[in-house]
Design a protein around this motif. Structure first.
Motif, PDB file in Angstrom:
ATOM      1  N   GLY A  28       0.730  -1.172   0.149  1.00  0.00           N
ATOM      2  CA  GLY A  28      -0.107   0.057  -0.029  1.00  0.00           C
ATOM      3  C   GLY A  28       0.928   1.333   0.091  1.00  0.00           C
ATOM      4  N   ALA A  29       0.062   2.222   0.141  1.00  0.00           N
ATOM      5  CA  ALA A  29       0.807   3.865   0.083  1.00  0.00           C
ATOM      6  C   ALA A  29      -0.238   4.542   0.885  1.00  0.00           C
ATOM      7  CB  ALA A  29       0.640   4.210  -1.271  1.00  0.00           C
ATOM      8  N   GLY A  30       0.393   5.507   1.492  1.00  0.00           N
ATOM      9  CA  GLY A  30      -0.126   6.528   2.613  1.00  0.00           C
ATOM     10  C   GLY A  30       0.508   6.468   4.011  1.00  0.00           C
ATOM     11  N   PRO A  31      -0.180   6.894   4.773  1.00  0.00           N
ATOM     12  CA  PRO A  31       0.286   7.001   6.538  1.00  0.00           C
ATOM     13  C   PRO A  31       0.971   5.668   6.796  1.00  0.00           C
ATOM     14  CG  PRO A  31      -1.813   8.160   6.352  1.00  0.00           C
ATOM     15  CD  PRO A  31      -1.482   7.542   5.119  1.00  0.00           C
ATOM     16  N   MET A  32       2.043   5.528   7.624  1.00  0.00           N
ATOM     17  CA  MET A  32       2.831   4.639   7.601  1.00  0.00           C
ATOM     18  C   MET A  32       2.400   3.832   8.933  1.00  0.00           C
ATOM     19  SD  MET A  32       5.359   2.444   6.822  1.00  0.00           S
ATOM     20  CE  MET A  32       6.273   3.545   5.715  1.00  0.00           C
ATOM     21  N   LEU A  33       2.410   2.276   8.727  1.00  0.00           N
ATOM     22  CA  LEU A  33       2.022   1.291   9.827  1.00  0.00           C
ATOM     23  C   LEU A  33       3.272   0.334   9.711  1.00  0.00           C
ATOM     24  CD1 LEU A  33      -0.141   0.872  11.816  1.00  0.00           C
ATOM     25  CD2 LEU A  33      -1.047  -0.850  10.485  1.00  0.00           C
ATOM     26  N   ARG A  34       4.290   0.461  10.804  1.00  0.00           N
ATOM     27  CA  ARG A  34       5.404  -0.301  10.833  1.00  0.00           C
ATOM     28  C   ARG A  34       5.349  -1.288  11.931  1.00  0.00           C
ATOM     29  NH1 ARG A  34       8.634   3.306  10.074  1.00  0.00           N
ATOM     30  NH2 ARG A  34       9.321   3.004   7.588  1.00  0.00           N
ATOM     31  N   GLY A  35       5.996  -2.327  11.795  1.00  0.00           N
ATOM     32  CA  GLY A  35       6.170  -3.375  12.940  1.00  0.00           C
ATOM     33  C   GLY A  35       6.331  -4.851  12.318  1.00  0.00           C
TER      34      GLY A  35
END
Length: 215
Positions: free
Chosen positions: A173-180
């Motif tokens: 995806g693309a957009g605000p980051m969600l990292r983990g």
């Protein structure tokens, strides 16, 4: 890299079921009665649910859901009651009997891998069991969840976000980051708010607002 085949996915399912059965063998009766991450279900309920899912094929599933008037909760409760034993030991024995099963309600094999990956952590997390699924299995589930709403509204949960795993190749995806970790991203996509503390980025507030209240 060669694409993952259905046989590969089934091998992962069997391995994850076997690992979970091994963890369950260490539990005392009190642990079997502990609440899982599935609202309203204890550990034994979750295991019985997994057994039911590995025991019902397409036509039997269709008959069951029609008999339940397309109420998924009623359907699940009936099948769970069938597979829960008189004792935790009997429930575990029934689960062990389907570890190598290839029976499933649909041909969406990655979804059934997701069932054992997510529900395995629904059991392990509240009990403090450190076992985690293989990175390969988690990556396959994360990819499936990011691309499709199926048993859970996983694609909708992270729509418009950029997901990046810190421990493996998964990215979407693309957009605000969600990292983990791949596991944390997978469990967040499955609607498990318990794992929100294990992800970072501007996307956290967005998925928190989308999270179902029951988890």
């Amino acid at each position: 890299m060669a694409s993952t085949t259905r046989d590969d996915l089934w091998a992962m399912i069997h391995a994850e079921r076997a690992a979970l059965a091994g963890d369950l063998a260490t539990l005392d009766d009190a642990a079997w009665r502990a609440p899982s991450l599935c609202a309203g279900w204890d550990v034994e309920d979750v295991v019985a649910h997994l057994t039911a899912g590995a025991s019902i094929g397409r036509w039997a599933w269709l008959r069951s859901i029609v008999a339940a008037r397309f109420d998924a909760d009623r359907h699940n409760a009936r099948r769970l009651a069938e597979r829960r034993g008189a004792t935790p030991a009997e429930t575990l024995a029934r689960f062990r009997a389907v570890v190598d099963s290839r029976v499933a309600p649909t041909g969406d094999t990655a979804a059934w891998l997701g069932e054992v990956v997510v529900h395995g952590q629904d059991v392990r997390t509240p009990l403090g069991i450190a076992t985690t699924p293989s990175l390969e299995a988690m990556t396959e589930v994360a990819r499936f969840f990011a691309g499709r709403d199926f048993a859970v509204n996983s694609r909708s949960m992270v729509a418009g976000l950029r997901l990046e795993a810190t421990d493996g190749p998964f990215a979407h995806g693309a957009g605000p980051m969600l990292r983990g970790s791949t596991l944390a991203l997978t469990m967040v996509m499955a609607g498990r708010s318990r794992f929100l503390g294990e992800v970072t980025g501007d996307g956290v507030a967005i998925v928190r607002a989308r999270m179902p209240v029951s988890h």
